[in-house]
Design a protein around this motif. Structure first.
Motif, PDB file in Angstrom:
ATOM      1  N   UNK A   1      32.831  53.726  32.508  1.00 12.49           N
ATOM      2  CA  UNK A   1      32.606  53.439  33.929  1.00 12.49           C
ATOM      3  C   UNK A   1      32.974  52.003  34.320  1.00 12.49           C
ATOM      4  N   UNK A   2      32.906  51.068  33.369  1.00 15.80           N
ATOM      5  CA  UNK A   2      33.332  49.705  33.672  1.00 15.80           C
ATOM      6  C   UNK A   2      34.840  49.678  33.944  1.00 15.80           C
ATOM      7  N   UNK A   3      35.607  50.383  33.127  1.00 13.19           N
ATOM      8  CA  UNK A   3      37.054  50.476  33.341  1.00 13.19           C
ATOM      9  C   UNK A   3      37.350  51.174  34.670  1.00 13.19           C
ATOM     10  N   UNK A   4      36.587  52.223  34.991  1.00 20.86           N
ATOM     11  CA  UNK A   4      36.780  52.928  36.266  1.00 20.86           C
ATOM     12  C   UNK A   4      36.547  51.974  37.440  1.00 20.86           C
ATOM     13  N   UNK A   5      35.480  51.186  37.351  1.00 20.92           N
ATOM     14  CA  UNK A   5      35.143  50.221  38.401  1.00 20.92           C
ATOM     15  C   UNK A   5      36.250  49.169  38.535  1.00 20.92           C
ATOM     16  N   UNK A   6      36.697  48.641  37.412  1.00 22.46           N
ATOM     17  CA  UNK A   6      37.747  47.616  37.443  1.00 22.46           C
ATOM     18  C   UNK A   6      39.065  48.175  37.969  1.00 22.46           C
ATOM     19  N   UNK A   7      39.377  49.417  37.631  1.00 23.99           N
ATOM     20  CA  UNK A   7      40.605  50.046  38.145  1.00 23.99           C
ATOM     21  C   UNK A   7      40.539  50.163  39.670  1.00 23.99           C
ATOM     22  N   UNK A   8      39.377  50.534  40.189  1.00 27.30           N
ATOM     23  CA  UNK A   8      39.209  50.579  41.639  1.00 27.30           C
ATOM     24  C   UNK A   8      39.357  49.176  42.229  1.00 27.30           C
ATOM     25  N   UNK A   9      38.807  48.186  41.537  1.00 25.57           N
ATOM     26  CA  UNK A   9      38.922  46.803  42.006  1.00 25.57           C
ATOM     27  C   UNK A   9      40.366  46.352  42.105  1.00 25.57           C
ATOM     28  N   UNK A  10      41.166  46.672  41.114  1.00 29.76           N
ATOM     29  CA  UNK A  10      42.593  46.325  41.144  1.00 29.76           C
ATOM     30  C   UNK A  10      43.275  47.024  42.312  1.00 29.76           C
ATOM     31  N   UNK A  11      42.970  48.314  42.486  1.00 27.93           N
ATOM     32  CA  UNK A  11      43.564  49.071  43.595  1.00 27.93           C
ATOM     33  C   UNK A  11      43.224  48.428  44.944  1.00 27.93           C
ATOM     34  N   UNK A  12      41.956  48.139  45.163  1.00 29.48           N
ATOM     35  CA  UNK A  12      41.546  47.572  46.457  1.00 29.48           C
ATOM     36  C   UNK A  12      42.018  46.136  46.632  1.00 29.48           C
ATOM     37  N   UNK A  13      42.143  45.409  45.537  1.00 30.89           N
ATOM     38  CA  UNK A  13      42.679  44.045  45.612  1.00 30.89           C
ATOM     39  C   UNK A  13      44.136  44.093  46.065  1.00 30.89           C
ATOM     40  N   UNK A  14      44.893  45.036  45.504  1.00 27.20           N
ATOM     41  CA  UNK A  14      46.314  45.171  45.861  1.00 27.20           C
ATOM     42  C   UNK A  14      46.512  45.500  47.336  1.00 27.20           C
ATOM     43  N   UNK A  15      45.617  46.300  47.902  1.00 30.83           N
ATOM     44  CA  UNK A  15      45.768  46.662  49.312  1.00 30.83           C
ATOM     45  C   UNK A  15      44.919  45.773  50.223  1.00 30.83           C
ATOM     46  N   UNK A  16      44.351  44.720  49.633  1.00 30.39           N
ATOM     47  CA  UNK A  16      43.580  43.705  50.364  1.00 30.39           C
ATOM     48  C   UNK A  16      42.397  44.301  51.126  1.00 30.39           C
ATOM     49  N   UNK A  17      41.651  45.183  50.449  1.00 30.03           N
ATOM     50  CA  UNK A  17      40.461  45.795  51.028  1.00 30.03           C
ATOM     51  C   UNK A  17      39.336  45.843  50.002  1.00 30.03           C
ATOM     52  N   UNK A  18      39.011  44.698  49.423  1.00 28.97           N
ATOM     53  CA  UNK A  18      37.977  44.642  48.385  1.00 28.97           C
ATOM     54  C   UNK A  18      36.607  45.081  48.881  1.00 28.97           C
ATOM     55  N   UNK A  19      36.394  45.085  50.192  1.00 32.39           N
ATOM     56  CA  UNK A  19      35.118  45.550  50.733  1.00 32.39           C
ATOM     57  C   UNK A  19      34.788  46.975  50.320  1.00 32.39           C
ATOM     58  N   UNK A  20      35.815  47.770  50.046  1.00 39.28           N
ATOM     59  CA  UNK A  20      35.594  49.151  49.622  1.00 39.28           C
ATOM     60  C   UNK A  20      34.898  49.244  48.267  1.00 39.28           C
ATOM     61  N   UNK A  21      34.853  48.157  47.538  1.00 39.85           N
ATOM     62  CA  UNK A  21      34.185  48.171  46.239  1.00 39.85           C
ATOM     63  C   UNK A  21      32.681  48.404  46.370  1.00 39.85           C
ATOM     64  N   UNK A  22      32.127  48.183  47.557  1.00 38.36           N
ATOM     65  CA  UNK A  22      30.689  48.380  47.734  1.00 38.36           C
ATOM     66  C   UNK A  22      30.312  49.816  48.106  1.00 38.36           C
ATOM     67  N   UNK A  23      31.277  50.727  48.195  1.00 39.38           N
ATOM     68  CA  UNK A  23      30.893  52.121  48.396  1.00 39.38           C
ATOM     69  C   UNK A  23      29.976  52.535  47.251  1.00 39.38           C
ATOM     70  N   UNK A  24      28.979  53.354  47.539  1.00 40.65           N
ATOM     71  CA  UNK A  24      27.981  53.742  46.539  1.00 40.65           C
ATOM     72  C   UNK A  24      28.617  54.305  45.266  1.00 40.65           C
ATOM     73  N   UNK A  25      29.692  55.065  45.413  1.00 42.91           N
ATOM     74  CA  UNK A  25      30.323  55.665  44.229  1.00 42.91           C
ATOM     75  C   UNK A  25      31.002  54.606  43.367  1.00 42.91           C
ATOM     76  N   UNK A  26      31.624  53.619  43.993  1.00 46.35           N
ATOM     77  CA  UNK A  26      32.299  52.571  43.212  1.00 46.35           C
ATOM     78  C   UNK A  26      31.288  51.673  42.511  1.00 46.35           C
ATOM     79  N   UNK A  27      30.328  51.176  43.253  1.00 42.65           N
ATOM     80  CA  UNK A  27      29.328  50.298  42.661  1.00 42.65           C
ATOM     81  C   UNK A  27      28.439  51.094  41.694  1.00 42.65           C
ATOM     82  N   UNK A  28      28.384  52.428  41.875  1.00 44.96           N
ATOM     83  CA  UNK A  28      27.648  53.285  40.947  1.00 44.96           C
ATOM     84  C   UNK A  28      28.246  53.277  39.552  1.00 44.96           C
TER      85      UNK A  28
END
Length: 191
Positions: free
Chosen positions: A18-45
């Motif tokens: 799950x740490x890798x899953x979280x970091x992969x989402x972080x890279x994705x959202x960083x690339x599209x300049x929307x890191x705020x999406x990292x706080x969705x319950x599923x991502x932070x979960x």
């Protein structure tokens, strides 16, 4: 035969996924300049599940497990059906569910875990409102979900209804999961 110590280490190492899953989402959202999406319950979960597994904190594991189910449903409805599949998103949601199944089978589910899951929800709601852009509407923390404007005349009415519905769903999930994966006897004996 595997010693208890080795099986405990393997269980804790599940947290890498799950740490890798979280970091992969972080890279994705960083690339599209929307890191705020990292706080969705599923991502932070996924992050919460990783921490819970690494430190063998059953409360954190149970909170994350409970949230993976509605997170998966919401993701499928509002991301997959509307936008399609993204690799990091599939990892975070499908991978998160798979690791959750393994984890909850090991630690079991406490029927009172829904209270902690609801407290986690309230905390993430506050953080989403404070630290994410209103146009992202992360965790519906800023405005009424489109389509519900006809039902609710004010955001506070929508939010209160959503909070009550969320509490009920979390209670129901904890109840069902506790029946499927009861708390191991050794933990019950400690109480």
């Amino acid at each position: 035969m595997v010693s208890i110590k080795q099986s405990d280490v393997r269980f804790r190492l599940l947290g890498v996924f799950p740490l890798v899953f979280f970091l992969a989402q972080g890279v994705h959202y960083w690339r599209i300049q929307q890191l705020g999406h990292m706080l969705w319950m599923c991502n932070v979960g996924d992050l919460l599940l990783a921490i819970g597994l690494f430190f063998r904190q059953t409360v954190l594991i149970r909170i994350a497990v409970i949230w993976m189910i509605p997170g998966f449903v919401v993701w499928f409805r509002f991301v997959v059906l509307e936008w399609g599949l993204f690799f990091s998103s599939v990892l975070a949601h499908v991978g998160g569910i798979l690791v959750s199944i393994v984890a909850v089978k090991k630690v079991g589910m406490d029927r009172k875990a829904w209270l902690y899951a609801f407290g986690w929800y309230l905390l993430i709601q506050i953080l989403s409102r404070l630290f994410t852009a209103a146009d992202l509407n992360v965790n519906l923390s800023h405005k009424i979900q489109p389509g519900f404007e006809r039902v609710f005349s004010a955001y506070w009415q929508f939010w209160l209804t959503l909070a009550v519905a969320t509490a009920f769903v979390l209670w129901l999930l904890a109840y069902l999961l506790a029946r499927l994966c009861p708390t191991p006897m050794r933990e019950v004996e400690k109480i």
